[in-house]
Structures are given as structure tokens and as C-alpha cells.
Design an enzyme around this catalytic site. Structure first.
Site, PDB file in Angstrom:
ATOM      1  N   GLY A  46      42.769  13.526  -8.205  1.00 12.77           N
ATOM      2  CA  GLY A  46      43.112  14.450  -7.132  1.00 12.77           C
ATOM      3  C   GLY A  46      42.556  13.912  -5.825  1.00 12.77           C
ATOM      4  O   GLY A  46      41.648  13.078  -5.826  1.00 12.77           O
ATOM      5  N   GLN A  51      39.520  14.021   2.708  1.00 12.24           N
ATOM      6  CA  GLN A  51      38.775  12.883   2.131  1.00 12.24           C
ATOM      7  C   GLN A  51      39.234  11.540   2.710  1.00 12.24           C
ATOM      8  O   GLN A  51      38.541  10.539   2.534  1.00 12.24           O
ATOM      9  CB  GLN A  51      38.926  12.863   0.603  1.00 12.24           C
ATOM     10  N   CYS A  94      33.574  13.248  -7.881  1.00 14.01           N
ATOM     11  CA  CYS A  94      34.291  13.360  -6.602  1.00 14.01           C
ATOM     12  C   CYS A  94      34.302  11.999  -5.942  1.00 14.01           C
ATOM     13  O   CYS A  94      33.271  11.329  -5.871  1.00 14.01           O
ATOM     14  CB  CYS A  94      33.584  14.381  -5.698  1.00 14.01           C
ATOM     15  N   LEU A  95      35.464  11.602  -5.440  1.00 15.47           N
ATOM     16  CA  LEU A  95      35.582  10.296  -4.783  1.00 15.47           C
ATOM     17  C   LEU A  95      34.717  10.236  -3.523  1.00 15.47           C
ATOM     18  O   LEU A  95      34.402   9.137  -3.063  1.00 15.47           O
ATOM     19  CB  LEU A  95      37.049  10.010  -4.440  1.00 15.47           C
ATOM     20  N   HIS A 136      38.883  22.281  -7.450  1.00 15.06           N
ATOM     21  CA  HIS A 136      38.025  21.285  -6.798  1.00 15.06           C
ATOM     22  C   HIS A 136      38.649  20.855  -5.460  1.00 15.06           C
ATOM     23  O   HIS A 136      37.947  20.767  -4.442  1.00 15.06           O
ATOM     24  CB  HIS A 136      37.859  20.095  -7.759  1.00 15.06           C
ATOM     25  N   GLU A 137      39.959  20.619  -5.463  1.00 20.67           N
ATOM     26  CA  GLU A 137      40.634  20.171  -4.232  1.00 20.67           C
ATOM     27  C   GLU A 137      40.716  21.289  -3.192  1.00 20.67           C
ATOM     28  O   GLU A 137      40.532  21.045  -1.988  1.00 20.67           O
ATOM     29  CB  GLU A 137      42.045  19.652  -4.530  1.00 20.67           C
ATOM     30  N   HIS A 140      37.660  21.559  -1.314  1.00 20.12           N
ATOM     31  CA  HIS A 140      37.570  20.574  -0.217  1.00 20.12           C
ATOM     32  C   HIS A 140      38.214  21.104   1.060  1.00 20.12           C
ATOM     33  O   HIS A 140      37.712  20.866   2.160  1.00 20.12           O
ATOM     34  CB  HIS A 140      38.285  19.274  -0.599  1.00 20.12           C
TER      35      HIS A 140
HETATM   36  O1  GNR Z   1      39.018  11.932  -9.653  1.00 19.61           O
HETATM   37  C1  GNR Z   1      38.505  13.038  -9.760  1.00 19.61           C
HETATM   38  N1  GNR Z   1      38.179  13.509 -10.994  1.00 19.61           N
HETATM   39  C2  GNR Z   1      37.814  14.822 -11.234  1.00 19.61           C
HETATM   40  C3  GNR Z   1      37.269  15.118 -12.484  1.00 19.61           C
HETATM   41  C4  GNR Z   1      36.910  16.411 -12.802  1.00 19.61           C
HETATM   42  C5  GNR Z   1      37.102  17.430 -11.877  1.00 19.61           C
HETATM   43  C6  GNR Z   1      37.626  17.140 -10.631  1.00 19.61           C
HETATM   44  C7  GNR Z   1      37.982  15.854 -10.306  1.00 19.61           C
HETATM   45  S1  GNR Z   1      38.676  15.496  -8.761  1.00 19.61           S
HETATM   46  C8  GNR Z   1      38.205  13.839  -8.546  1.00 19.61           C
HETATM   47  C9  GNR Z   1      38.834  13.262  -7.294  1.00 19.61           C
HETATM   48  C10 GNR Z   1      38.304  13.977  -6.072  1.00 19.61           C
HETATM   49  O2  GNR Z   1      37.222  13.799  -5.610  1.00 19.61           O
HETATM   50  N2  GNR Z   1      39.078  14.887  -5.554  1.00 19.61           N
HETATM   51  O3  GNR Z   1      38.657  15.602  -4.506  1.00 19.61           O
HETATM   52 NI    NI Z   2      36.493  15.649  -4.631  1.00 18.96          NI
END
Ligand code: GNR
Ligand code: NI
Length: 172
Positions: A46, A51, A94-95, A136-137, A140
Site C-alpha cells: 500500500g 509518502q 511502513c515504507l 493503515h493508509e 496516513h
Molecule cells: O507494505 C506495507 N505492508 C503492510 C503490512 C501490514 C500492514 C500494513 C502495511 S502497509 C505497508 C506499506 C505502507 O507503508 N503503506 O503506507
Molecule cells: Ni505506511
């Protein structure tokens, strides 16, 4: 299409609330393509626009497993309409917080209203990893990171580590 540099903790941009998208035009679709390319390159499942330095209410996800066909999904101005009482726990990463992982509990199922790449309104019900990833997104887009859902002690340790790393040149 362009792979964009990722914004990393403690960049204050990650705490900014993203602004709604007004129209789905060619410029927006270029941003979508750049986000997908950046996400696949990372690789991640995601990515929120903020980001890659663009605090607009847009996210992309692809929760297809390795070996499966790509399944990119685009969510513009997403809104969580309903969240289940049932919770599920996933180990998240999270990236923008590279190489840090922690378990987070969230609603197991969510319904999300959004505009798609086609410029039309859609409602989807998501569960499993997709539900977690979308939450999660969407966090953000509101300046919230997954470390905000763990203990304060752990969160402060992570922030401290990334703050130190950002101030120091990389050891060779
Ligand atoms: O790549 C991602 N893996 C992930 C694994 C578990 C829960 C959420 C994520 S999102 C993350 C990529 C990212 O940072 N998206 O904002
Ligand atoms: Ni993230």
C-alpha cells in the site's frame, strides 16, 4: 511513470492532514501511476500520496500474493463508513519507517466509500489484510502512523532511533 523518493520518519510531512482531491484528471492519474510504480518497486502492499511528498487524499493498494497477478486498487477521498466490532491483529510495517514491525489491532472488516480511477463513486467491503492495509493508509491521510497504535514506550524508542539516524550521515 516515475519511482519517487519515500518520505521517512521523522519528516513532519507525515503528520500533515492530506487535502481532498477535487478532480480526477490526467495530472492525478500520473500521480496514481507514480504511486503504483513506487509501491511495487519498494516493494509494499500500500502507499499513501503523502509518502511521496504529496499530501492529498489518495492511496493505492495491492494485496495480491507473490506469484499472483497484480491487482492494483486506487482509492481517492476514501471514507470509512462502517467498522466491525470484531478485531484482527497483523504485524504491520511502513515504507516510511523502514525495517520496523509491530503487531497492531484494528477492526477486522471495514466498508469504505471512495472515488475510483474511473472518477466514479464506489463502496467496497474489505476484510483480512486488505482491511488492515486500507486502515493503515487512511491513517496516513490523517497524519497518523501505525506506531501511534503501539505502546508509548515503543513509539518513543522508534522515533528516537529514526531522529538520530536522520541527523547522522550513514556509516560506511
Ligand atoms: O507494505 C506495507 N505492508 C503492510 C503490512 C501490514 C500492514 C500494513 C502495511 S502497509 C505497508 C506499506 C505502507 O507503508 N503503506 O503506507
Ligand atoms: Ni505506511
Amino acid at each position: 511513470m516515475t519511482i519517487k523518493p519515500l518520505i521517512i520518519l521523522p519528516d513532519p510531512l507525515l503528520r500533515q492532514v492530506s487535502t481532498p482531491i477535487e478532480r480526477v484528471d490526467a495530472e492525478l492519474l500520473t500521480l496514481v501511476d507514480d504511486m503504483l510504480e513506487t509501491m511495487y518497486d519498494a516493494p509494499g502492499i500500500g502507499l499513501a500520496a503523502v509518502q511521496i511528498g504529496t499530501p492529498r487524499r489518495l492511496l493505492v493498494v495491492d494485496v495480491a500474493r507473490e506469484g499472483e497477478d497484480k491487482s492494483p486498487q486506487v482509492f481517492i477521498n476514501p471514507v470509512i463508513l462502517t467498522s466491525s466490532e470484531e478485531r484482527s491483529v497483523y504485524e504491520e510495517g511502513c515504507l516510511s519507517i523502514p525495517e520496523y514491525y509491530a503487531e497492531v489491532e484494528r477492526p477486522a472488516t471495514v466498508t469504505i466509500q471512495h472515488i475510483g480511477r474511473d472518477g466514479k463513486e464506489h463502496i467496497v467491503e474489505a476484510d483480512g489484510l486488505l482491511a488492515t492495509c486500507l486502515q493503515h493508509e487512511i491513517d496516513h491521510l490523517n497524519g497518523v502512523l501505525f506506531i501511534d497504535h503501539i505502546s508509548r514506550l515503543k513509539r518513543e524508542m522508534v522515533i528516537k532511533k529514526f531522529t538520530k539516524a536522520a541527523g547522522k550521515p550513514k556509516a560506511v
